[in-house]
Scaffold this motif. Structure first.
Motif, mmCIF file in Angstrom:
data_model
loop_
_atom_site.group_PDB
_atom_site.id
_atom_site.type_symbol
_atom_site.label_atom_id
_atom_site.label_comp_id
_atom_site.label_asym_id
_atom_site.label_seq_id
_atom_site.Cartn_x
_atom_site.Cartn_y
_atom_site.Cartn_z
ATOM 1 N N LEU A 146 0.833 -1.194 0.000
ATOM 2 C CA LEU A 146 0.000 0.000 0.000
ATOM 3 C C LEU A 146 0.867 1.243 0.000
ATOM 4 N N GLU A 147 0.471 2.250 -0.771
ATOM 5 C CA GLU A 147 1.154 3.543 -0.747
ATOM 6 C C GLU A 147 0.382 4.495 0.140
ATOM 7 N N VAL A 148 1.078 5.036 1.143
ATOM 8 C CA VAL A 148 0.496 6.017 2.057
ATOM 9 C C VAL A 148 1.573 7.036 2.379
ATOM 10 N N GLY A 149 1.257 8.301 2.240
ATOM 11 C CA GLY A 149 2.200 9.356 2.598
ATOM 12 C C GLY A 149 3.481 9.333 1.798
ATOM 13 N N GLY A 150 3.414 8.869 0.571
ATOM 14 C CA GLY A 150 4.596 8.822 -0.284
ATOM 15 C C GLY A 150 5.505 7.632 -0.052
ATOM 16 N N ASP A 151 5.155 6.760 0.890
ATOM 17 C CA ASP A 151 5.941 5.553 1.172
ATOM 18 C C ASP A 151 5.123 4.329 0.803
ATOM 19 N N ARG A 152 5.830 3.218 0.615
ATOM 20 C CA ARG A 152 5.185 1.929 0.369
ATOM 21 C C ARG A 152 5.270 1.094 1.643
ATOM 22 N N TRP A 153 4.178 0.385 1.936
ATOM 23 C CA TRP A 153 4.048 -0.323 3.205
ATOM 24 C C TRP A 153 3.564 -1.757 3.009
ATOM 25 N N LEU A 154 4.077 -2.650 3.847
ATOM 26 C CA LEU A 154 3.559 -4.011 3.992
ATOM 27 C C LEU A 154 2.780 -4.052 5.300
ATOM 28 N N VAL A 155 1.575 -4.582 5.251
ATOM 29 C CA VAL A 155 0.720 -4.662 6.430
ATOM 30 C C VAL A 155 0.348 -6.123 6.654
ATOM 31 N N SER A 156 0.360 -6.534 7.902
ATOM 32 C CA SER A 156 -0.093 -7.880 8.246
ATOM 33 C C SER A 156 -1.477 -7.779 8.890
ATOM 34 N N PRO A 157 -2.528 -7.805 8.071
ATOM 35 C CA PRO A 157 -3.869 -7.657 8.630
ATOM 36 C C PRO A 157 -4.277 -8.842 9.498
ATOM 37 N N TYR A 158 -3.576 -9.964 9.344
ATOM 38 C CA TYR A 158 -3.936 -11.175 10.082
ATOM 39 C C TYR A 158 -3.027 -11.425 11.279
ATOM 40 N N GLY A 159 -2.211 -10.443 11.632
ATOM 41 C CA GLY A 159 -1.435 -10.537 12.857
ATOM 42 C C GLY A 159 -0.016 -11.038 12.690
ATOM 43 N N GLN A 160 0.443 -11.737 13.719
ATOM 44 C CA GLN A 160 1.833 -12.192 13.816
ATOM 45 C C GLN A 160 2.031 -13.483 13.013
ATOM 46 N N VAL A 161 1.937 -13.369 11.706
ATOM 47 C CA VAL A 161 2.071 -14.527 10.817
ATOM 48 C C VAL A 161 3.549 -14.782 10.510
ATOM 49 N N GLY A 162 3.821 -15.894 9.824
ATOM 50 C CA GLY A 162 5.198 -16.302 9.565
ATOM 51 C C GLY A 162 6.055 -15.251 8.900
ATOM 52 N N TRP A 163 5.540 -14.572 7.853
ATOM 53 C CA TRP A 163 6.385 -13.610 7.149
ATOM 54 C C TRP A 163 6.769 -12.435 8.033
ATOM 55 N N VAL A 164 5.938 -12.117 9.023
ATOM 56 C CA VAL A 164 6.272 -11.040 9.967
ATOM 57 C C VAL A 164 7.498 -11.436 10.783
#
Length: 148
Positions: free
Chosen positions: A54-72
Motif C-alpha cells: 500500500l502507498e500512504v504518505g509517499g511511502d510503500r508499506w507491507l501490512v499484516s492484517p492477520y497478525g503475527q504470521v510467519g512472514w512477519v
C-alpha cells in the motif's frame, strides 16, 4: 471483538489461485498484490506468500492484517523483502513502524482492502489513533531502501 485469523482450506485455495495470477503478472486487488519472499528465520528456506503493498504518505508499506504470521517473524529476523509480480522483481530493506506511524497506514489498508476489516477492532469510520492502538496486533513495515 476482532476475528482471529486461521489459515483454513478456503484461504489456502485462494492463496494458490492468487499466487498463480501474480506469478503471471496479473494484478490482484488493483495494483497492490505482490508475492513476498522472505528467508525462513529458523530453516533459512525461502518462504513466499501473497501480500498487498500500500502507498500512504509517499511511502510503500507491507501490512499484516492477520497478525503475527510467519512472514512477519521472518522480516523481523532478516529485514529483506523480495517482492514479485510477473517479471517485475524488487528487493527492499524494511523497517517496522511504531504505533504512531502504523495507525494511518492500518486505517488506509482497511479502507483499501475492506475484506480485512473483521480482523480489526477499529471500524472504518474510526480515526487513525484507534488503528494505532492495534499496531501491536497488526505489524506494519515500511519499504525503506531498494536493493536493486
Amino acid at each position: 471483538m476482532a476475528r482471529k485469523y486461521q489459515l483454513g482450506v478456503t484461504r489456502k485455495a485462494a492463496n494458490v489461485v492468487v499466487t498463480a495470477l501474480l506469478e503471471r503478472g496479473i494484478p490482484v486487488n488493483g495494483r497492490t498484490g505482490y508475492l513476498l519472499t522472505t528467508r525462513g528465520r529458523k530453516s533459512g528456506v525461502d518462504r513466499t506468500t501473497p501480500v498487498n503493498v500500500l502507498e500512504v504518505g509517499g511511502d510503500r508499506w507491507l501490512v499484516s492484517p492477520y497478525g503475527q504470521v510467519g512472514w512477519v517473524h521472518n522480516l523481523r529476523a532478516d529485514a529483506t523483502a523480495r517482492l514479485r509480480r510477473g517479471r517485475t522483481r524488487e528487493t527492499w530493506s524494511v523497517e517496522e513502524a511504531d504505533a504512531a506511524a502504523a495507525g494511518p497506514v492500518l486505517r488506509a489498508y482497511v479502507r483499501k482492502i475492506p475484506v480485512t476489516a473483521p480482523f480489526f477492532d477499529a471500524k472504518l469510520s474510526d480515526p487513525a489513533e484507534a488503528f494505532a492502538a492495534e499496531a501491536d496486533r497488526h505489524p506494519v513495515f515500511r519499504l525503506a531502501r531498494s536493493r536493486g
